[in-house]
Design a protein around this motif. Structure first.
Motif, PDB file in Angstrom:
ATOM      1  N   PHE A 103       0.840  -1.195   0.000  1.00 46.25           N
ATOM      2  CA  PHE A 103       0.000   0.000   0.000  1.00 46.25           C
ATOM      3  C   PHE A 103       0.878   1.249   0.000  1.00 46.25           C
ATOM      4  CE2 PHE A 103      -3.556  -2.638   1.824  1.00 46.25           C
ATOM      5  CZ  PHE A 103      -4.398  -2.448   0.739  1.00 46.25           C
ATOM      6  N   GLU A 104       0.557   2.170  -0.896  1.00 43.79           N
ATOM      7  CA  GLU A 104       1.335   3.401  -1.027  1.00 43.79           C
ATOM      8  C   GLU A 104       0.676   4.566  -0.298  1.00 43.79           C
ATOM      9  OE1 GLU A 104       3.039   4.850  -4.960  1.00 43.79           O
ATOM     10  OE2 GLU A 104       1.499   6.390  -4.567  1.00 43.79           O
TER      11      GLU A 104
ATOM     12  N   ILE B 201      -2.965  -1.347   9.061  1.00 50.58           N
ATOM     13  CA  ILE B 201      -2.953  -2.360   8.005  1.00 50.58           C
ATOM     14  C   ILE B 201      -2.449  -3.709   8.510  1.00 50.58           C
ATOM     15  CG2 ILE B 201      -1.876  -3.010   5.808  1.00 50.58           C
ATOM     16  CD1 ILE B 201      -1.907  -0.060   5.059  1.00 50.58           C
ATOM     17  N   PHE B 202      -1.415  -3.687   9.339  1.00 52.34           N
ATOM     18  CA  PHE B 202      -0.777  -4.936   9.735  1.00 52.34           C
ATOM     19  C   PHE B 202      -1.240  -5.470  11.085  1.00 52.34           C
ATOM     20  CE2 PHE B 202       2.248  -2.849   6.843  1.00 52.34           C
ATOM     21  CZ  PHE B 202       2.288  -3.823   5.871  1.00 52.34           C
TER      22      PHE B 202
ATOM     23  N   LYS C 250      -2.332 -11.010   1.301  1.00 55.17           N
ATOM     24  CA  LYS C 250      -0.996 -10.971   1.878  1.00 55.17           C
ATOM     25  C   LYS C 250      -0.395  -9.607   1.558  1.00 55.17           C
ATOM     26  CE  LYS C 250       3.494 -13.299   1.994  1.00 55.17           C
ATOM     27  NZ  LYS C 250       3.544 -13.339   3.462  1.00 55.17           N
ATOM     28  N   ILE C 251      -0.460  -8.716   2.518  1.00 56.09           N
ATOM     29  CA  ILE C 251       0.103  -7.378   2.343  1.00 56.09           C
ATOM     30  C   ILE C 251       1.557  -7.442   2.791  1.00 56.09           C
ATOM     31  CG2 ILE C 251      -0.070  -4.951   2.979  1.00 56.09           C
ATOM     32  CD1 ILE C 251      -3.047  -5.387   3.431  1.00 56.09           C
TER      33      ILE C 251
ATOM     34  N   THR D 139       9.755   0.552  11.673  1.00 58.34           N
ATOM     35  CA  THR D 139       9.814  -0.068  13.003  1.00 58.34           C
ATOM     36  C   THR D 139       8.455  -0.610  13.416  1.00 58.34           C
ATOM     37  OG1 THR D 139      11.605   1.404  13.694  1.00 58.34           O
ATOM     38  CG2 THR D 139      10.346   0.335  15.435  1.00 58.34           C
ATOM     39  N   ARG D 140       7.409   0.185  13.205  1.00 62.99           N
ATOM     40  CA  ARG D 140       6.089  -0.219  13.679  1.00 62.99           C
ATOM     41  C   ARG D 140       5.533  -1.405  12.918  1.00 62.99           C
ATOM     42  NH1 ARG D 140       0.512   3.342  14.544  1.00 62.99           N
ATOM     43  NH2 ARG D 140      -0.204   2.098  16.300  1.00 62.99           N
ATOM     44  N   MET D 141       5.683  -1.435  11.618  1.00 61.09           N
ATOM     45  CA  MET D 141       5.041  -2.529  10.868  1.00 61.09           C
ATOM     46  C   MET D 141       5.771  -3.851  11.062  1.00 61.09           C
ATOM     47  SD  MET D 141       5.777  -1.844   6.846  1.00 61.09           S
ATOM     48  CE  MET D 141       7.423  -1.617   6.167  1.00 61.09           C
ATOM     49  N   ASN D 142       6.970  -3.811  11.635  1.00 60.45           N
ATOM     50  CA  ASN D 142       7.686  -5.060  11.917  1.00 60.45           C
ATOM     51  C   ASN D 142       7.717  -5.405  13.404  1.00 60.45           C
ATOM     52  OD1 ASN D 142       8.869  -6.224   9.346  1.00 60.45           O
ATOM     53  ND2 ASN D 142       9.470  -4.085   9.145  1.00 60.45           N
TER      54      ASN D 142
END
Length: 357
Positions: free
Chosen positions: A267-268, A291-292, A306-307, A349-352
């Motif tokens: 997603f952009e 999103i995650f 699968k994003i 950092t946040r999405m992982n």
């Protein structure tokens, strides 16, 4: 004025004569970068960055502007983009400056970051409109002009595709996104010849990265979707958890659960710029949480998806964006200053994070 100046000058001369001349000493007040202060530590850090990119993690793709001028700003340098970004896409490639070109291979060597070139349908469409108007002004009919569209768009794509080999990029990002939309005839005679040229390029460059950004259902040859490493969907102006859920439902509604779009989606989003300091839509940091988040798995329209990451369309603007707000500062009253590329780095950092799927 003279009565003041002469005694001061005389005093200065006498003081020099009395104390003797001392060789001038250069004082270095510059702040040395990490790589100069501790070269071994910096190399160990870069090794960690490269190893991180080999792990299973959510991807961050950044788009930045190239330049034909010497890059005097850090935001114009590929090496200045956040270290933990996985891919960098460079736009504005005509006559790219050699200093920028050198960093294409350097950033991969040092940080393991692959750099790709931008192949843009919107640029071709803008040039086409200018060309079309000139032909109509010369008296050609609309039908005769549109008959020339397929060759125009194929040639335009081929020119943009040639930059990949010319500058040594690792692949391309094909953008078929047109914000104003296209007519049925334009999809057939403009977009698809443009996309077909990219598909032919992919066949001749099987080891290069190949990805697509935009509205994929308009592409006639769906095989290039299967061949794409990632598929970028451009987000709108929705904000917040509910807004993001609605956006996701709307974006995926057109694609069945078996569609490749659902298996490798990116997603952009955008970040504020100096010209437009307000965030449009969700910020990358907020989107990473929305999103995650594991609770989104059961959302209608999300199942089977699968994003694989996020993309920031104007990452170069984030270099000078130095403020953000704490999560509980809903009124945005107390900015916290954190340094450059803050939106991108915080989003990575946040999405992982482990608590986010």
């Amino acid at each position: 004025m003279k009565n003041i100046f002469i005694p001061v000058l005389t005093a200065f001369v006498l003081s020099v004569a009395g104390c003797g001349w001392t060789e001038p000493e250069n004082l270095d007040y510059t702040r040395k970068p990490f790589e100069e202060v501790d070269p071994a530590g910096y190399e160990a850090y870069l090794q960690g960055v490269r190893e991180y990119k080999k792990t299973d993690h959510k991807l961050m793709i950044l788009t930045m502007k190239g330049t034909s001028e010497y890059p005097v700003l850090q935001s114009q340098r590929i090496m200045a983009m956040p270290d933990s970004a996985d891919f960098i896409c460079v736009t504005d490639l005509e006559d790219l400056h050699p200093e920028v070109v050198k960093e294409i291979s350097l950033v991969e060597e040092k940080k393991g970051t692959a750099v790709v070139s931008y192949v843009d349908m919107a640029t071709a469409y803008s040039d086409w409109n200018d060309y079309k108007i000139s032909l109509l002004d010369q008296g050609e009919t609309e039908e005769a002009v549109m008959a020339k569209a397929p060759a125009f768009f194929r040639e335009h794509a081929q020119k943009q595709l040639s930059y990949c080999d010319r500058y040594g990029f690792k692949g391309i990002l094909l953008s078929v996104y047109i914000s104003a939309g296209l007519t049925v005839e334009e999809i057939e005679k403009c977009l698809n010849p443009f996309a077909d040229a990219a598909g032919e390029w992919k066949k001749s460059h099987p080891d290069h990265l190949f990805s697509i950004r935009g509205t994929f259902q308009n592409i006639a040859d769906k095989t290039i979707l299967d061949e794409s490493d990632w598929l970028i969907i451009v987000f709108g102006k929705q904000q917040g958890v509910n807004g993001m859920k609605e956006e996701i439902r709307g974006k995926f509604r057109a694609y069945p659960e078996t569609d490749p779009v659902r298996k490798k989606t990116v997603f952009e989003l955008t970040v504020p710029s100096l010209e437009n300091p307000e965030q449009v839509g969700d910020s990358p940091y907020d989107a990473a949480g929305h999103i995650f988040h594991k609770d989104l798995e059961n959302e209608e329209g999300y199942r089977g998806c699968k994003i694989i990451g996020l993309s920031v369309e104007n990452a170069h603007d984030d270099y000078y964006n130095e403020k953000y707000y704490a999560d509980d500062d809903t009124e945005r009253e107390n900015p916290i200053y954190f340094g450059t590329n803050v939106n991108v780095r915080r989003a990575i950092t946040r999405m992982n994070q482990t608590e986010i799927q």
